[in-house]
Structures are given as C-alpha cells and as structure tokens.
Scaffold this active site. Structure first.
Site, PDB file in Angstrom:
ATOM      1  N   ARG A 102       0.873  -1.182   0.000  1.00 45.43           N
ATOM      2  CA  ARG A 102       0.000   0.000   0.000  1.00 45.43           C
ATOM      3  C   ARG A 102       0.902   1.222   0.000  1.00 45.43           C
ATOM      4  NH1 ARG A 102      -5.287   1.308   3.619  1.00 45.43           N
ATOM      5  NH2 ARG A 102      -6.059  -0.175   2.066  1.00 45.43           N
ATOM      6  N   HIS A 129      -7.447   0.877  -6.320  1.00 53.85           N
ATOM      7  CA  HIS A 129      -7.630  -0.012  -5.167  1.00 53.85           C
ATOM      8  C   HIS A 129      -8.276  -1.291  -5.716  1.00 53.85           C
ATOM      9  CE1 HIS A 129      -7.805  -1.343  -1.168  1.00 53.85           C
ATOM     10  NE2 HIS A 129      -8.693  -0.536  -0.633  1.00 53.85           N
ATOM     11  N   GLN A 132     -10.083  -3.955  -3.492  1.00 51.44           N
ATOM     12  CA  GLN A 132     -11.384  -3.495  -3.006  1.00 51.44           C
ATOM     13  C   GLN A 132     -12.465  -3.773  -4.056  1.00 51.44           C
ATOM     14  OE1 GLN A 132     -12.184  -1.784   0.099  1.00 51.44           O
ATOM     15  NE2 GLN A 132     -14.203  -2.360  -0.631  1.00 51.44           N
ATOM     16  N   ASP A 223     -17.489   6.870  -1.541  1.00 53.65           N
ATOM     17  CA  ASP A 223     -16.241   6.759  -0.787  1.00 53.65           C
ATOM     18  C   ASP A 223     -15.927   8.147  -0.225  1.00 53.65           C
ATOM     19  OD1 ASP A 223     -13.776   5.933   0.272  1.00 53.65           O
ATOM     20  OD2 ASP A 223     -12.715   6.121  -1.637  1.00 53.65           O
ATOM     21  N   CYS A 263     -16.551   1.484   0.835  1.00 51.76           N
ATOM     22  CA  CYS A 263     -15.387   0.632   1.119  1.00 51.76           C
ATOM     23  C   CYS A 263     -14.939   0.724   2.569  1.00 51.76           C
ATOM     24  CB  CYS A 263     -14.244   1.016   0.186  1.00 51.76           C
ATOM     25  SG  CYS A 263     -13.730   2.730   0.365  1.00 51.76           S
ATOM     26  N   ARG A 291     -13.373  -8.812   1.514  1.00 49.22           N
ATOM     27  CA  ARG A 291     -11.967  -8.541   1.208  1.00 49.22           C
ATOM     28  C   ARG A 291     -11.170  -9.831   1.389  1.00 49.22           C
ATOM     29  NH1 ARG A 291     -10.108  -3.413   1.511  1.00 49.22           N
ATOM     30  NH2 ARG A 291      -8.366  -4.362   0.415  1.00 49.22           N
TER      31      ARG A 291
HETATM   32  N1   CP Z   1     -11.317  -0.343   2.548  1.00 52.05           N
HETATM   33  C1   CP Z   1     -10.035  -0.405   2.946  1.00 52.05           C
HETATM   34  O1   CP Z   1      -9.110  -0.568   2.161  1.00 52.05           O
HETATM   35  O2   CP Z   1      -9.864  -0.284   4.290  1.00 52.05           O
HETATM   36  P1   CP Z   1      -8.469  -0.106   5.044  1.00 52.05           P
HETATM   37  O3   CP Z   1      -7.921   1.225   4.638  1.00 52.05           O
HETATM   38  O4   CP Z   1      -8.815  -0.166   6.512  1.00 52.05           O
HETATM   39  O5   CP Z   1      -7.539  -1.204   4.643  1.00 52.05           O
HETATM   40  N1  NVA Z   2     -10.120   6.580  -1.200  1.00 44.50           N
HETATM   41  C1  NVA Z   2      -9.720   6.152   0.134  1.00 44.50           C
HETATM   42  C2  NVA Z   2      -9.963   4.703   0.313  1.00 44.50           C
HETATM   43  C3  NVA Z   2      -9.636   4.169   1.680  1.00 44.50           C
HETATM   44  C4  NVA Z   2      -9.819   2.681   1.785  1.00 44.50           C
HETATM   45  C5  NVA Z   2      -8.269   6.504   0.379  1.00 44.50           C
HETATM   46  O1  NVA Z   2      -7.451   6.344  -0.542  1.00 44.50           O
HETATM   47  O2  NVA Z   2      -7.937   6.965   1.466  1.00 44.50           O
END
Ligand code: CP
Ligand code: NVA
Length: 304
Positions: A102, A129, A132, A223, A263, A291
C-alpha cells in the site's frame, strides 16, 4: 516475470470473473484443496498508509492458504528512501513469494514489479484499489448479481472509483459515475471501462449529477471525499462535494431495494449519512468481510 496485480487492467474481464468464481467457491467450501496452495510460501506486506481491512484480510488470506504473512513496518523498510524499490524487490524475491504493498504513487508499485520475479499486489495506491473492487463485485454478485444491474458511484473520482468502474464494467454492469467539477475520473480510465463494457454488455456513463446517476439504480456506492494523503484539502473538498452526500433523499431515487455500498472507513455526515450507512440496504460489512474471500482467491490464482 511473475504475474502482478497493480491495477484492474492487469487481469482481463474473464480472468477477474474467474477469480470471483473461485472466491465464491472457496467461501462456500472453506476446507477445500486451496487450503495448501500457499504452503511453504511467504507474502510480505509493506503498508505506507494506515489500514484495518486490507492488512487484516491479506494476513488472514495468506494464512488460510497455508502460507506465512510477514508485515514489514514502513520505517524499517524505508521503501524508496532507505533504499530504492528495485533493491527492496530483489531482496524480497530471494526470501518469499509475493509483495503486497500500500503506497501513494502507482509508479513505486510498478518499480517493485519491474525488478522482482515475484507478484506485486496493489493494496491501495493513489491511482487504484483493485482488491477493493474484487470484494465489491463479489458482494454485488452475492446480493442479486452484477450483470445487467445498474451501479451508481457518487463522489470523488478516486482510486476506489477507478478500480470499481473498470471491474464492474467488465462484469456487465451499467455503471454511472457522478463527480463534481475538478474531481472527475480521467478520460483514459473511462475509455478503458467503456471498452470492457462494450465486450460484456454493460455500459459506462460519467456526469456531474448525483440524482441522474442514482435514478433507478440497483447499487449506490460512495467513498470518502478526502483520501489518505489529501488531509490538507479536506475543507476545500467538503465545500466542493456539497450535494453529493448519499442520504435518504438521494436513495429515494434508486430502486427501493438498492444496495448501499462504501469501502470504509466512512465519514458519517460527509459523503454518507449515518442513516444510509446503518440502514437495512447497507452491505458495507459484507464488503469488508469479502476482502478476505476475494484476496484469498486472488492469491490462490497467482500460484496456479
Ligand atoms: N477499505 C479499505 O481498504 O480499508 P483499510 O484502509 O482499513 O484497509
Ligand atoms: N479513497 C480512500 C480509500 C480508503 C480505503 C483513500 O485512498 O484513502
């Protein structure tokens, strides 16, 4: 070079569909042959942003496949700072079987993948993502199916929206995206999704009117307006997204049984009202659970 999953487009629509089929099968039969698929294998998790769902579900997915998951804290690795991503990738390739990362920049994931003979999985970047989106499509399949149904995404044209649009288009959904000016998805991603939709019998429409997007929809998704790393813009964004909240008034335009999706983490009172998130139509915790199932199937697929 090993197969990576840096973005939805790395897998064809039929390959993604096969991953979802596997996720459904493994979820239904948790004790199946897949339980040993990762025996003797190790996945490394490098997260440069916070996470609850993604980290926990990946660690559990690796373990459920019989493998080992090793979390490497960002300061220790110093990815791209203490040493270049190319060196990190080549070192980890000597020890294990996948990197789950990430990060902010998609380019860093690409650099890892380009230098390592092991799969790199995008656990969220500023661009996509994709894991997701797999869980989301699995959830939609479980709640009435994907093909031919209408998915309205209301809000920021961000990482979650991009992956979801392309993945849902490939699954034959009618995708509508509504974002305010300046926060739309890019033209290339929209074209990529439209190409998948043309082949699957779906469609993709992008505009700026939440009511038009949600009208008669089967699924309403949103989101956060302020993604991780954009905190300095939060005030500006709350103003720009006025009128884009998913709430009872907007949901009244969708089909009465429409699914409400997010999400998570959610910012109640901003992109979604508390009542919409907690209401009977909400499937947000099914998404969170899925997930695990979707990523387990992805990891299984990568070692077939
Ligand atoms: N939806 C999601 O990716 O959650 P986290 O940021 O908690 O991993
Ligand atoms: N769009 C959000 C998703 C978090 C799971 C971010 O990137 O922070």
């Amino acid at each position: 070079m090993a197969r990576s999953f840096l973005q939805v487009a790395d897998f064809s629509a039929s390959e993604l569909s096969a991953v979802l089929d596997a996720a459904q099968a493994q979820k239904a039969s948790p004790e199946g042959a897949h339980r040993r698929a990762w025996a003797g294998r190790t996945a490394f998790l490098i997260f440069q942003k916070p996470s609850l769902r993604t980290r926990v579900s990946f660690e559990l997915a690796v373990r459920r496949l019989g493998g080992e998951a090793l979390y490497l804290s960002p300061p220790e690795v110093g990815l791209g700072e203490r040493e270049p991503a190319a060196d990190v990738a080549r070192v980890l390739a000597r020890f294990g079987d996948a990197i789950i990362c990430r990060t902010f920049e998609q380019a860093l994931l690409e650099e890892l993948a380009a230098h390592a003979d092991l799969p790199v999985i995008n656990a969220l970047s500023d661009w996509e993502h994709p894991c997701q989106a797999l869980a989301d499509l699995l959830t939609i399949r479980e709640h009435g199916g994907a093909a031919g149904r209408t998915l309205a995404y209301v809000g920021d044209g961000n990482n979650v929206a991009r992956s979801l649009m392309i993945c849902a288009a490939g699954e034959g959904m009618r995708v509508r995206v509504a974002s305010p000016p300046g926060y739309e998805l890019d033209a290339a991603s929209i074209e990529a999704a439209q190409a998948r939709a043309a082949a699957s019998g779906g469609s993709v429409e992008v505009g700026g009117d939440p009511a038009a997007a949600v009208d008669g929809a089967d699924v309403v998704y949103t989101d956060t307006w302020t993604s991780m790393g954009q905190e300095a813009e939060a005030k500006l964004r709350v103003e720009a997204f006025e009128g884009f909240q998913v709430n009872a008034e907007l949901l009244a335009l969708a089909r009465p049984e429409a699914l409400v999706m997010h999400c998570l983490p959610a910012h109640r009172g901003e992109e979604i009202s508390d009542a919409a998130l907690e209401g009977e139509q909400s499937v947000v915790f099914d998404q969170a659970e899925n997930r695990l199932h979707a990523q387990q199937a992805l990891l299984w697929r990568l070692v077939q």
